[in-house]
Design a protein around this motif. Structure first.
Motif, PDB file in Angstrom:
ATOM      1  N   PRO A  76       0.745  10.213  -6.877  1.00 45.89           N
ATOM      2  CA  PRO A  76       1.700  10.862  -5.962  1.00 45.89           C
ATOM      3  C   PRO A  76       2.729   9.869  -5.417  1.00 45.89           C
ATOM      4  CG  PRO A  76      -0.430  10.611  -4.905  1.00 45.89           C
ATOM      5  CD  PRO A  76      -0.604  10.199  -6.340  1.00 45.89           C
ATOM      6  N   VAL A  77       3.890  10.389  -5.079  1.00 45.05           N
ATOM      7  CA  VAL A  77       4.970   9.569  -4.539  1.00 45.05           C
ATOM      8  C   VAL A  77       4.618   9.184  -3.095  1.00 45.05           C
ATOM      9  CG1 VAL A  77       7.422   9.507  -3.976  1.00 45.05           C
ATOM     10  CG2 VAL A  77       6.642  10.765  -5.977  1.00 45.05           C
ATOM     11  N   PRO A  78       4.667   7.893  -2.733  1.00 49.80           N
ATOM     12  CA  PRO A  78       4.361   7.485  -1.364  1.00 49.80           C
ATOM     13  C   PRO A  78       5.337   8.108  -0.364  1.00 49.80           C
ATOM     14  CG  PRO A  78       4.463   5.583  -2.818  1.00 49.80           C
ATOM     15  CD  PRO A  78       4.939   6.745  -3.600  1.00 49.80           C
ATOM     16  N   LYS A  79       4.875   8.314   0.866  1.00 50.60           N
ATOM     17  CA  LYS A  79       5.683   8.972   1.879  1.00 50.60           C
ATOM     18  C   LYS A  79       6.918   8.168   2.253  1.00 50.60           C
ATOM     19  CE  LYS A  79       2.034  11.717   3.908  1.00 50.60           C
ATOM     20  NZ  LYS A  79       1.259  12.041   5.090  1.00 50.60           N
ATOM     21  N   HIS A  80       6.837   6.830   2.191  1.00 42.93           N
ATOM     22  CA  HIS A  80       7.997   6.030   2.578  1.00 42.93           C
ATOM     23  C   HIS A  80       9.136   6.130   1.560  1.00 42.93           C
ATOM     24  CE1 HIS A  80       5.880   3.098  -0.008  1.00 42.93           C
ATOM     25  NE2 HIS A  80       7.072   2.576  -0.217  1.00 42.93           N
ATOM     26  N   LEU A  81       8.876   6.660   0.376  1.00 41.53           N
ATOM     27  CA  LEU A  81       9.938   6.872  -0.606  1.00 41.53           C
ATOM     28  C   LEU A  81      10.575   8.262  -0.472  1.00 41.53           C
ATOM     29  CD1 LEU A  81       8.463   5.264  -3.835  1.00 41.53           C
ATOM     30  CD2 LEU A  81      10.104   4.291  -2.237  1.00 41.53           C
ATOM     31  N   LEU A  82       9.908   9.155   0.222  1.00 36.54           N
ATOM     32  CA  LEU A  82      10.447  10.506   0.397  1.00 36.54           C
ATOM     33  C   LEU A  82      11.453  10.451   1.486  1.00 36.54           C
ATOM     34  CD1 LEU A  82       7.140  12.506   0.233  1.00 36.54           C
ATOM     35  CD2 LEU A  82       8.794  12.194  -1.586  1.00 36.54           C
TER      36      LEU A  82
END
Length: 82
Positions: A76-82
């Motif tokens: 999954p894509v880390p939250k800091h990249l969203l």
């Protein structure tokens, strides 16, 4: 925009540019200048749940296994990249 890797947080480091001393004596020390070692940032498009997003990532991180798994969609894509 700051020159910082969005994935790892890598940023520029300070260093010195030193010319060849031509001598070992302290009286003839090599001249030194301050310089910066910039990060090799590359633009990458990643797929997020809300759509595609363009981020800047250090070239060194592009070959890391964790980032490759994010790009492939297996992690999954880390939250800091969203």
């Amino acid at each position: 925009m700051a020159k910082v890797c969005a994935y790892s947080g890598r940023k520029a480091q300070a260093g010195r540019w030193t010319r060849h001393p031509h001598s070992g004596a302290w009286a003839h020390r090599a001249p030194q200048k301050a310089r910066r070692f910039e990060v090799n940032l590359q633009s990458v498009t990643i797929n997020t749940p809300s759509g595609k997003k363009k981020i800047k990532v250090a070239a060194r991180m592009l070959t890391s296994r964790n980032f490759q798994a994010i790009m492939a969609g297996t992690k999954p894509v880390p939250k800091h990249l969203l």
